[in-house]
Design an enzyme around this catalytic site. Structure first.
Site, mmCIF file in Angstrom:
data_model
loop_
_atom_site.group_PDB
_atom_site.id
_atom_site.type_symbol
_atom_site.label_atom_id
_atom_site.label_comp_id
_atom_site.label_asym_id
_atom_site.label_seq_id
_atom_site.Cartn_x
_atom_site.Cartn_y
_atom_site.Cartn_z
ATOM 1 N N HIS A 83 -8.823 3.700 5.660
ATOM 2 C CA HIS A 83 -9.598 4.168 4.497
ATOM 3 C C HIS A 83 -10.530 3.048 4.050
ATOM 4 O O HIS A 83 -10.128 1.888 3.996
ATOM 5 C CB HIS A 83 -8.643 4.531 3.351
ATOM 6 C CG HIS A 83 -9.363 4.918 2.102
ATOM 7 N ND1 HIS A 83 -9.855 6.194 1.904
ATOM 8 C CD2 HIS A 83 -9.722 4.201 1.006
ATOM 9 C CE1 HIS A 83 -10.473 6.243 0.739
ATOM 10 N NE2 HIS A 83 -10.399 5.050 0.170
ATOM 11 N N ASP A 162 -5.061 14.850 -7.922
ATOM 12 C CA ASP A 162 -6.210 13.919 -7.845
ATOM 13 C C ASP A 162 -7.518 14.660 -8.054
ATOM 14 O O ASP A 162 -8.456 14.125 -8.643
ATOM 15 C CB ASP A 162 -6.228 13.176 -6.507
ATOM 16 C CG ASP A 162 -7.315 12.110 -6.498
ATOM 17 O OD1 ASP A 162 -7.226 11.179 -7.328
ATOM 18 O OD2 ASP A 162 -8.268 12.225 -5.717
ATOM 19 N N SER A 184 -4.841 7.246 -6.668
ATOM 20 C CA SER A 184 -5.767 8.258 -6.155
ATOM 21 C C SER A 184 -5.923 8.118 -4.636
ATOM 22 O O SER A 184 -5.794 9.095 -3.884
ATOM 23 C CB SER A 184 -7.114 8.072 -6.873
ATOM 24 O OG SER A 184 -8.124 8.772 -6.234
HETATM 25 N N1 URA Z 1 -11.812 6.567 -4.154
HETATM 26 C C1 URA Z 1 -10.810 7.429 -4.460
HETATM 27 O O1 URA Z 1 -10.428 8.278 -3.649
HETATM 28 N N2 URA Z 1 -10.242 7.333 -5.673
HETATM 29 C C2 URA Z 1 -10.617 6.423 -6.602
HETATM 30 O O2 URA Z 1 -10.047 6.373 -7.670
HETATM 31 C C3 URA Z 1 -11.668 5.527 -6.262
HETATM 32 C C4 URA Z 1 -12.248 5.621 -5.020
#
Ligand code: URA
Length: 438
Positions: A83, A162, A184
Site C-alpha cells: 500500500h 471506513d 483506515s
Molecule cells: N488513505 C486511506 O485509505 N485512509 C486515510 O485515512 C488516509 C489515506
C-alpha cells in the site's frame, strides 16, 4: 450500553476509550444509530487528543469486522500486498503485482481512485481499453488462484465503516490523525485476507505527509498496529518531492509501467519498486537477503516473465493486450495536442515540485477535485529531465498532452510554479529514506 455523548466526552477530556466503547461506536455508525454530527465530534476529539496503540488496534479491529473479510486460505502461495500513502507519478503497484506474481507471491490488490493532486491505481488501469476493475468475489478468487494477482477497486461490502468515516473526515478537517489513518488503511488491507503487508509511506511536497518526522511516526504506527493484529508488516519511507518516474497522467503512467517491465524504467521508479518488492519477497519467505531479491526481480524483468504476467493480468480482467504489445495503440492517441515546454537558459533543475505537477495534471483532466468528476485518461505530463539534470536552451524539459486549451493555460501556470533552476550542481537525495520492519 454506552451513550454516544458519553463516548465523545471521554475522548474530549483526553481519556482512553475502552475496546467495548470503540466497538459500540463503530457498530453505531454502521447501523445508522449514531448521527453524522456525533461521529464527527468523536473524530475531532480523536484528532485533538489522539489514541494509544491499544485504542488504535481496537478501532482497526472494529472497522475490519464491519464488513466482509476475504478468506484466501485455499491459495497456497504467500499472499502479500503493498500500500502506498499516495503521491504523484506513483505507478509502483502496476509494476509490483505482475513482478511479484512472476516471482512466486500471490498479490490480492484492492486500490483506490485518485483524489486531489495524487493519482489512483484504479484510474490508471482503467485507461487500458476494456480493463474491468469490478470483479465479482468468485471471479476475483478464481483469478488469484489461477494467475496469482488481481487489481480491483474497493468493494462496497469491505470495511463499510471506513467508507462512512472517511467521507466525513474528508469534509470536516479530520483526515490528519495518525490513529485514524492507521485504522483506515489497515482495516481495508487486512480485509483482503493477506498474510503480510508492505507500506510505502511517502513524505515531501507531493505527499500526504510533507514532514519526514510525521511520516516516520505514521510508518512506525502502521507497522506496530499491523503486527499487533497478527499481520507482519514493513514500511519503506520514500521521498515524494518530485514526481516518481517521468510520466504523470493515467495512460502515460501505464505506458511507463510497461516500459519498466521491459527493462527500461527510470532509476527512481525502479529503486522504489525493487525496495518494496524485496520487502514483499522477504515477508513472503521467497528471499532472505535483499541482494537475492533484487537479482530475482531483475531476472524476472530481463527474461520477459514480469511483462508476460502483466499481459496475463490485463487479459484476465478483460483489457486489451494489444496495447501492452504496442503502446502506440493506447488511448494516449486520444489526446488532441501536445505542448512542448523548453528550457530557456543553461541550468541545473533544482526542483520539480510534485504537488504543483500533480495539480497541473488534475487541471488538464487527469484527476478529480470531487469524487464524481469524470477523468480524461489521455492527458498528462511527461518529464524528459528530472531534478539534478542539466538542461540547455531549446531542449525539451517536458511535454504536456492536452485536450482543452483553456485547461492548458492554467496547467502551464502550475508547471512554471513547479520548476526551479540553478547554475550550481544539485545534490540529489536518495529516494529511499529508511526501511522500518517489525
Ligand atoms: N488513505 C486511506 O485509505 N485512509 C486515510 O485515512 C488516509 C489515506
Amino acid at each position: 450500553m454506552y451513550l454516544p455523548q458519553e463516548i465523545i466526552a471521554t475522548k474530549r477530556d483526553g481519556k482512553r476509550l475502552s475496546k467495548n466503547q470503540i466497538q459500540h461506536f463503530v457498530d453505531g455508525i454502521v447501523r445508522g444509530d449514531f448521527f453524522d454530527y456525533q461521529a464527527t465530534a468523536l473524530l475531532m476529539a480523536i484528532v485533538l487528543n489522539g489514541m494509544d496503540p491499544e485504542e488504535t488496534t481496537a478501532l482497526t479491529e472494529a472497522m475490519l469486522h464491519s464488513g466482509r473479510i476475504e478468506n484466501l486460505d485455499a491459495i497456497k502461495r504467500p499472499k502479500i500486498d503493498k500500500h502506498s500513502t499516495g503521491g504523484v507519478g506513483d505507478k509502483v503497484s502496476i509494476l509490483l503485482a505482475p513482478l511479484m506474481a512472476s516471482a512466486g507471491l500471490c498479490v490480492p490488490m484492492m486500490s483506490g481512485r485518485g483524489l486531489g493532486h495524487t493519482g489512483g491505481t484504479i484510474d490508471k488501469l482503467e485507461s487500458i481499453p476494456g480493463f474491468n476493475i469490478n470483479l465479482e468475489q468468485s471471479m476475483y478468487e478464481n483469478q488469484l488462484a489461477r494467475i496469482h494477482q488481481a487489481m480491483i477497486g474497493q468493494s462496497p461490502d469491505i470495511v463499510p465503516a471506513d467508507q462512512i468515516l472517511y467521507s466525513l473526515r474528508d469534509v470536516t478537517g479530520t483526515v490528519e490523525s495518525i490513529p485514524l489513518i492507521c485504522a483506515s488503511i489497515l482495516s481495508k488491507k487486512l480485509a483482503e485476507g493477506i498474510d503480510a503487508l508492505v507500506l510505502d509511506v511517502k513524505c515531501g511536497s507531493g505527499a500526504f505527509m510533507t514532514n519526514e518526522s510525521n511520516a516516520r511516526e505514521l510508518a512506525h504506527a502502521l507497522v506496530g498496529i499491523s503486527k499487533s493484529m497478527g499481520k507482519p508488516a514493513s514500511a519503506i519511507l520514500t521521498r515524494m518531492n518530485q514526481p516518481l518516474g517521468c510520466a504523470i497522467g493515467n495512460s502515460l503512467e501505464v505506458i511507463e509501467s510497461i516500459s519498466c517491465l521491459c527493462g527500461n524504467g527510470p532509476k527512481d521508479l525502479m529503486q522504489v519498486t525493487y525496495e518494496l518488492g524485496a520487502e514483499m519477497l522477504r515477508l513472503g519467505g521467497i528471499c532472505e537477503e535483499e541482494d537475492e531479491a533484487f537479482q530475482l526481480m531483475q531476472n524476472k524483468i530481463s527474461s520477459g516473465e514480469a511483462l508476460s504476467a502483466f499481459r496475463q493480468l490485463v487479459h484476465a480482467q478483460g483489457g486489451s493486450t494489444q496495447v501492452v504489445d504496442d503502446t502506440s495503440l493506447f488511448s494516449r492517441s486520444k489526446h488532441s495536442h501536445s505542448y512542448i515546454f523548453n528550457g530557456e537558459k543553461p541550468a541545473y533543475i533544482s526542483e520539480i515540485h510534485a504537488k504543483y505537477i500533480g495539480e497541473a495534471a488534475r487541471i488538464l483532466g487527469a484527476g478529480r477535485s470531487h469524487a464524481k468528476e469524470v477523468i480524461d485518461s489521455a492527458v498528462g505530463i511527461y518529464l524528459n529531465y528530472k531534478v539534478g539534470d542539466f538542461i540547455k536552451p531549446g531542449e525539451t524539459l517536458c511535454r504536456v498532452d492536452y485536450n482543452d486549451s483553456n485547461k492548458l493555460v492554467h496547467a502551464l501556470d502550475r508547471i512554471e510554479k513547479a520548476l526551479s533552476f540553478t547554475t550550481e550542481e544539485v545534490v540529489i537525495d536518495n529516494v529511499i529514506i529508511e526501511r522500518i520492519t517489525d
